[in-house]
Enzyme design. Structure first.
Site, PDB file in Angstrom:
ATOM      1  N   GLU A 131       1.098   4.905  -1.832  1.00 25.78           N
ATOM      2  CA  GLU A 131       0.700   5.218  -0.459  1.00 25.78           C
ATOM      3  C   GLU A 131       1.030   6.668  -0.101  1.00 25.78           C
ATOM      4  OE1 GLU A 131       0.490   1.561   2.479  1.00 25.78           O
ATOM      5  OE2 GLU A 131       2.188   2.807   3.018  1.00 25.78           O
TER       6      GLU A 131
ATOM      7  N   HIS B  40       3.635  -9.071 -24.142  1.00 26.65           N
ATOM      8  CA  HIS B  40       2.727 -10.081 -24.692  1.00 26.65           C
ATOM      9  C   HIS B  40       1.434 -10.163 -23.884  1.00 26.65           C
ATOM     10  CE1 HIS B  40       5.738 -11.665 -27.563  1.00 26.65           C
ATOM     11  NE2 HIS B  40       6.531 -11.040 -26.708  1.00 26.65           N
TER      12      HIS B  40
ATOM     13  N   LYS C 280      -8.883  -2.315   7.897  1.00 30.68           N
ATOM     14  CA  LYS C 280      -8.560  -2.938   9.191  1.00 30.68           C
ATOM     15  C   LYS C 280      -9.752  -2.839  10.139  1.00 30.68           C
ATOM     16  CE  LYS C 280      -3.653  -1.763   9.073  1.00 30.68           C
ATOM     17  NZ  LYS C 280      -2.633  -0.940   9.690  1.00 30.68           N
TER      18      LYS C 280
HETATM   19  O1  PA5 Z   1       4.579   2.665   4.581  1.00 30.03           O
HETATM   20  C1  PA5 Z   1       3.956   2.354   5.596  1.00 30.03           C
HETATM   21  O2  PA5 Z   1       3.962   3.053   6.606  1.00 30.03           O
HETATM   22  C2  PA5 Z   1       3.179   1.060   5.664  1.00 30.03           C
HETATM   23  O3  PA5 Z   1       3.207   0.396   4.445  1.00 30.03           O
HETATM   24  C3  PA5 Z   1       3.734   0.164   6.750  1.00 30.03           C
HETATM   25  O4  PA5 Z   1       5.084  -0.090   6.470  1.00 30.03           O
HETATM   26  C4  PA5 Z   1       2.971  -1.157   6.837  1.00 30.03           C
HETATM   27  O5  PA5 Z   1       1.620  -0.921   7.054  1.00 30.03           O
HETATM   28  C5  PA5 Z   1       3.531  -2.020   7.966  1.00 30.03           C
HETATM   29  O6  PA5 Z   1       3.488  -1.337   9.171  1.00 30.03           O
HETATM   30  P1  PA5 Z   1       4.308  -1.813  10.432  1.00 30.03           P
HETATM   31  O7  PA5 Z   1       5.757  -1.714  10.128  1.00 30.03           O
HETATM   32  O8  PA5 Z   1       3.899  -0.894  11.525  1.00 30.03           O
HETATM   33  O9  PA5 Z   1       3.916  -3.243  10.702  1.00 30.03           O
END
Ligand code: PA5
Length: 448
Positions: free
Chosen positions: A290, A311, A425
């Site tokens: 990410e 494996h 989303k």
């Molecule tokens: O690293 C990030 O920012 C994301 O993976 C968020 O943690 C994830 O989308 C969850 O978001 P939130 O804590 O706002 O529910």
């Protein structure tokens, strides 16, 4: 203080020391941008100082609340997704008994997870468990508006209130969210839940050392002070060595993986030989995926757990496309002790290893695999971990966080945002008819 170091020696069969040290000067500049809060994503650099800040007062508050809640619960449900879930799970599973609390004499609740998927079957099975067990729950969302955890919490809130009554349910619910913003903050205040704050300047995947990770980890009976202690030692070491490239683990790792990327190695595989590190690898995948996968750039982070995956994926790694490199988490000592007995009949022909520990065999498998993969054309980093405990996990967490920040800056991306996460989303909301999203977006239009 024993600081975990990456061992780069075998990488040098594939790239030169010059390729790696070419990043020396720019890495020094990146540390300046990070420590002075002037680089890309500078509004999300609060994680840099978390070990210092939280090694003082916050853990006490977390520990005392966890201590009072744990006696009420056989099961503790952690609701969250992405960065609001993976860090806690990484630490808890790395330090828990492999088969739940069956053998845990300290009697801490079994931690289960929700809100990390939208599977009806998963939630229905969880509700079956919660019907039969005493439980408490933490709902974790920085934005407070993420669909998966919000939906899971709606179901569980309904269940826990029916099971215990509203007053008692309230005592069993913890909300971890932004100080002011978001639907979860509003809900928590209306319902008078105990809350902990996710600092505004710490992004989800960098939040394991805030209450997001610390509260569930404390509920599972682990020592959050030691976790922070490990992180603090690593943070101090990296900062002290910010201009000492050759002795700074984060600089070396970030430089070497970028040198490999530039030479055509587009996929990095995190390798471990301990199944208890499976979710640590999941956390690592999210951190790097990410943070770096942007603007059509970035190393693809994958993971395997050996010898299981030798494996299955072992064949590809040994013989498939040569666009890979591996980072091996090498654990020196296991927690338990289990020797291999001798057998009079030796029908299984294993007497040649009788008297050895299982871990010795595991280490030989690791060494043999590393050699085979290097011979097969796959560069290998090794990160030596003396022992899996809170302290070493704290070091590893901070090491990877800082390496990822530096590596993202080398790539030229902002490692602290995640614009790409929004695309699915928008489509999902449009398909569900969420107010404000009725208009079909990109992919949906293309389908027509
Ligand atoms: O690293 C990030 O920012 C994301 O993976 C968020 O943690 C994830 O989308 C969850 O978001 P939130 O804590 O706002 O529910």
């Amino acid at each position: 203080m024993n600081i975990i170091q990456p061992d780069l020696s075998s990488i040098l069969n594939f790239i030169s020391e010059r390729d790696i040290s070419a990043y020396k000067k720019q890495i020094r500049d990146h540390y300046t941008s990070l420590y002075n809060r002037t680089g890309k994503g500078s509004e999300f650099l609060g994680w840099i100082d978390l070990p210092q800040i939280f090694s003082t007062d916050v853990p006490g508050e977390i520990q005392s609340h966890a201590a009072s809640l744990k006696d009420k619960a056989d099961v503790f449900v952690v609701i969250g997704i992405g960065g609001s879930y993976l860090g806690a799970r990484a630490v808890i599973e790395a330090l828990s008994h492999h088969f739940g609390t069956l053998h845990d004499k300290k009697r801490f609740p079994l931690v289960l997870y929700a809100g990390q998927n939208l599977s009806e079957d998963y939630l229905a099975d969880l509700m079956d468990v919660l019907d039969q067990k005493d439980y408490a729950v933490s709902v974790i969302s920085k934005s407070g508006t993420t669909t998966e955890p919000a939906l899971a919490f709606r179901i569980i809130k309904n269940h826990i209130e029916k099971k215990y009554g509203k007053e008692e349910a309230r005592k069993r619910i913890i909300a971890i969210t932004d100080k002011q913003k978001g639907a979860l903050r509003k809900l928590a205040e209306e319902e008078h839940y105990r809350t902990f704050v996710v600092p505004g300047d710490v992004g989800g995947r960098y939040s394991v050392l805030t209450p997001v990770g610390l509260f569930p980890v404390a509920m599972a009976g682990m020592d959050i002070r030691e976790l922070l202690h490990g992180a603090l030692d690593m943070a101090t070491h990296i900062r002290d060595k910010k201009d000492d490239f050759e002795n700074n683990p984060a600089s070396l790792y970030a430089a070497a993986r970028n040198a490999l990327y530039r030479s055509g190695r587009k996929t990095e595989i995190l390798v471990s030989y301990e199944p208890r590190l499976f979710h640590f690898s999941e956390w690592w995948k999210q951190l790097f995926g990410e943070s770096e996968g942007k603007e059509h750039k970035g190393i693809f982070p994958a993971a395997v757990t050996n010898t299981t995956d030798l494996h299955s994926m072992g064949q590809y790694i040994q013989d498939g496309e040569r666009n890979l490199f591996e980072t091996v988490l090498s654990v020196k000592s296991p927690t338990a002790e289990l020797g291999i007995p001798s057998d009079a009949d030796n029908l299984d022909e294993l007497n040649y290893i009788a008297g050895k520990r299982i871990h010795e065999v595991n280490l030989k498998a690791e060494q043999g695999t590393t050699l085979a993969h290097i011979d097969g054309g796959v560069p290998n980093f090794r990160i030596n971990i003396p022992f899996i405990n809170e302290y070493s996990l704290g070091q590893l967490i901070y090491f990877f966080e800082m390496s990822c920040a530096i590596s993202g800056y080398i790539l030229g991306v902002n490692p602290f945002n995640q614009p790409g996460v929004e695309a699915y989303k928008r489509n999902m909301f449009a398909l569900l008819g969420k107010p404000g999203f009725e208009k079909e977006t990109g992919n949906l239009k293309r389908k027509d």
